[in-house]
Each structure stands twice: as structure tokens, then as C-alpha cells.
Design a protein around this motif. Sequence first.
Motif, mmCIF file in Angstrom:
data_model
loop_
_atom_site.group_PDB
_atom_site.id
_atom_site.type_symbol
_atom_site.label_atom_id
_atom_site.label_comp_id
_atom_site.label_asym_id
_atom_site.label_seq_id
_atom_site.Cartn_x
_atom_site.Cartn_y
_atom_site.Cartn_z
ATOM 1 N N GLY A 71 37.630 6.808 44.734
ATOM 2 C CA GLY A 71 36.590 6.011 44.104
ATOM 3 C C GLY A 71 35.205 6.625 44.124
ATOM 4 N N VAL A 72 35.011 7.696 44.902
ATOM 5 C CA VAL A 72 33.676 8.297 44.997
ATOM 6 C C VAL A 72 33.687 9.809 44.797
ATOM 7 C CG1 VAL A 72 32.783 6.498 46.517
ATOM 8 C CG2 VAL A 72 33.838 8.531 47.514
ATOM 9 N N GLY A 73 34.850 10.437 44.905
ATOM 10 C CA GLY A 73 34.919 11.881 44.769
ATOM 11 C C GLY A 73 35.017 12.564 46.120
ATOM 12 N N PRO A 74 35.580 13.763 46.154
ATOM 13 C CA PRO A 74 35.895 14.431 47.417
ATOM 14 C C PRO A 74 34.700 14.967 48.175
ATOM 15 C CG PRO A 74 36.390 15.858 45.571
ATOM 16 C CD PRO A 74 36.021 14.537 44.980
ATOM 17 N N ASP A 75 33.544 15.092 47.533
ATOM 18 C CA ASP A 75 32.403 15.734 48.187
ATOM 19 C C ASP A 75 31.424 14.745 48.811
ATOM 20 O OD1 ASP A 75 33.339 18.256 47.446
ATOM 21 O OD2 ASP A 75 32.364 18.117 45.488
ATOM 22 N N GLU A 76 31.642 13.456 48.622
ATOM 23 C CA GLU A 76 30.713 12.469 49.173
ATOM 24 C C GLU A 76 31.039 12.193 50.635
ATOM 25 O OE1 GLU A 76 29.553 7.794 48.542
ATOM 26 O OE2 GLU A 76 29.705 9.073 46.784
ATOM 27 N N ARG A 77 30.024 12.284 51.496
ATOM 28 C CA ARG A 77 30.242 11.978 52.911
ATOM 29 C C ARG A 77 30.488 10.485 53.086
ATOM 30 N NH1 ARG A 77 25.909 9.421 55.100
ATOM 31 N NH2 ARG A 77 23.880 9.644 54.063
ATOM 32 N N ARG A 78 31.189 10.154 54.156
ATOM 33 C CA ARG A 78 31.517 8.753 54.390
ATOM 34 C C ARG A 78 30.259 7.959 54.717
ATOM 35 N NH1 ARG A 78 34.181 8.320 60.512
ATOM 36 N NH2 ARG A 78 32.314 9.026 61.608
ATOM 37 N N SER A 79 30.286 6.706 54.388
ATOM 38 C CA SER A 79 29.194 5.795 54.720
ATOM 39 C C SER A 79 29.762 4.398 54.864
ATOM 40 C CB SER A 79 28.106 5.811 53.640
ATOM 41 O OG SER A 79 28.633 5.325 52.410
ATOM 42 N N LEU A 80 28.986 3.519 55.468
ATOM 43 C CA LEU A 80 29.361 2.115 55.519
ATOM 44 C C LEU A 80 28.724 1.384 54.348
ATOM 45 C CD1 LEU A 80 28.985 1.143 59.299
ATOM 46 C CD2 LEU A 80 31.028 1.862 58.075
#
Length: 321
Positions: free
Chosen positions: A90-99
Motif C-alpha cells: 500500500g505504500v511501496g518498498p522504499d517507505e520506512r515504517r511509521s505508526l
Amino acid sequence: MFAVYAARVDAEQPLSGLELGERPEPGTREGWSTITVKAASLNHHDLWSLRGVGLGQENLPMILGCDAAGVDEDGNEVVLHSVIGQTGHGVGPDERRSLLTERYQGTLAERVSVPAWNVLPKPAALSFEEAACLPTAWLTAYRMLFTQAGVRPGDAVLVQGAGGGVATAAIVLAKAAGLRVYATSRDAGKRQRALELGAHAVVEPGGRLPERVDAVIETVGAATWSHSVKSLRPGGTLVISGATSGVDPAATGLNRIFFLELRVIGSTMGTKDELEDLLGFCAATGVRPVIDTVLPMDRAREGFEQLERGEVFGKIVLTSG
């Protein structure tokens, strides 16, 4: 739609930026699902957001709330996993995790949009209010105990700071898993409540335990760190997921840590698989989250004030609709 949101951030007076009112509906996005929120729970993360920790001015206004249970577009009862970008879905492989609430609008609203990957079925045995307590505090406790500490039935565990959401969850989960559970609190009433939840013994912070333990569940930080280190048996594990009393203890106990070969492990939230396991554990065993207060969402300020004062044992839940 009605929502509870951070309009401003203030490190000293966090509630000054809390607003209740109309916000735009979630937009449509490929691979995302819009959930009608039935219940959402508060976390200290929401107060930290209002202080500007993890939430920048550029992302304001931000709807608060990480946890929710509700109904998806097809009418299915669901629970949300709060970590966005953990797999790239849903966000792409390069986006770091977030809450939720760090980059994306949160759950304290009539509707919230999340990646479809983050949506799990709600067990029928759990109410919306109960399920809404699980994705942050209870998932954090579950991971701390069973993944990071690796405790087994028959082991002994110390839970620091009974009353907080993670600590309360850890007491209940540890008891249900067959552990000997000890807990601390400055408040006599909270110590009594911990006993009622299944703790085998309770002491004031720094108090002597009946035995040294296999693991410590630490969310308090500086105020209890020395006691946590001293309470472990050789080879024991200290798992820390927060530091509400400060991040710099006066004494670190490094000599005990290396001489007794103690393990110190950090822990943050949990995985979708762990949340699925936690939901199944609760449904199968009858374990239920400890709920302090249930309020309609338009009384959210009361819940935030209660949380800020520390007058909470368990979770504060807000209901919508």
C-alpha cells in the motif's frame, strides 16, 4: 466527518493543541481500505504526538489515534494493525515504517483509511471496544513477553509500573500463559488491582521481590531501571519499550549486566502476525483487555485529560456511532 485531531503541537501543554470537530473524509487510494470506526483506544503515543514527538508541523492538522476496530466496505468486522509500511503493501518498498498519526491520519474519527494489508478479521468473541485495545499496548506487551523475552510457562516475570496500558496487558497475558507474575506501582490502589488481575505479588518500586526473575517488562525507564537490572537472575532478560519517567537513569548497572550476562532488548509494537496470534489467544482463552473508561468520541478531551493525569488502570476507549 467528526474527528479528534492535533491542530498544534506544544511540548509543555500538549492538550492545548487538541481539537474536536469536522475533518475531511479519507480519500480513495489504490490498495487501501476505508474503515467505519466503531471503537478506538487512546495511547500515550497520542500525548507524545500532541507534544510534537514523531509529528512535524508540516503534517498538521493530524487526526490522532493508532488503534481501532470497525467495519470495512463489505460489512466485515475488522481490527487495524497500526504499523504502516512494515511490508511495503500500500505504500511501496522504499517507505520506512511509521505508526498511524505520524504520516497518515489516525483512527479517532468516524472513518479511517489504511492499507488493505493492515486489516484483520475481528474475532466474534471480542467486542469492538475490546478489540480496539489490542493493536498498540496489548500487542507491545505480547511481543515483549513471548517474542523478545522468550518466556515459557513456569518462568517468573516482573512488570514495572502496573496501571499503564502495556504493563496491565503484560500482567494479564503473563498470568494466562502460566508465568509467575510480580508487579510494581507507587499507588496502593493500582497494586491491589494488579493482584486482582492475577499478579502473584506486588511491591512498591524498588521493593524486594520473592525471587529473582527470568524477565522484566520495562516501560517506566529511569525511575525503575536500577531495580529492573537488580531483579534479574543470571542470564535474565530486560525488555524495554518505553521510558515515561525519563531516558537517562542515574545508574545503569553495567557491571551487573556484563557479569551476570543479562540481556537488554528494545521492543517496539509488533507484527501483523503477532497481532493475529494475540487476537486468537484472547478469543481462545477468554482473556480480555482491561478497560478503565469508555466514552463517546465527542467527550475525547475527558479521556485525554485522564490519561495525562495518569489516573488510568487499563485502557480508555472512545466509541463512534
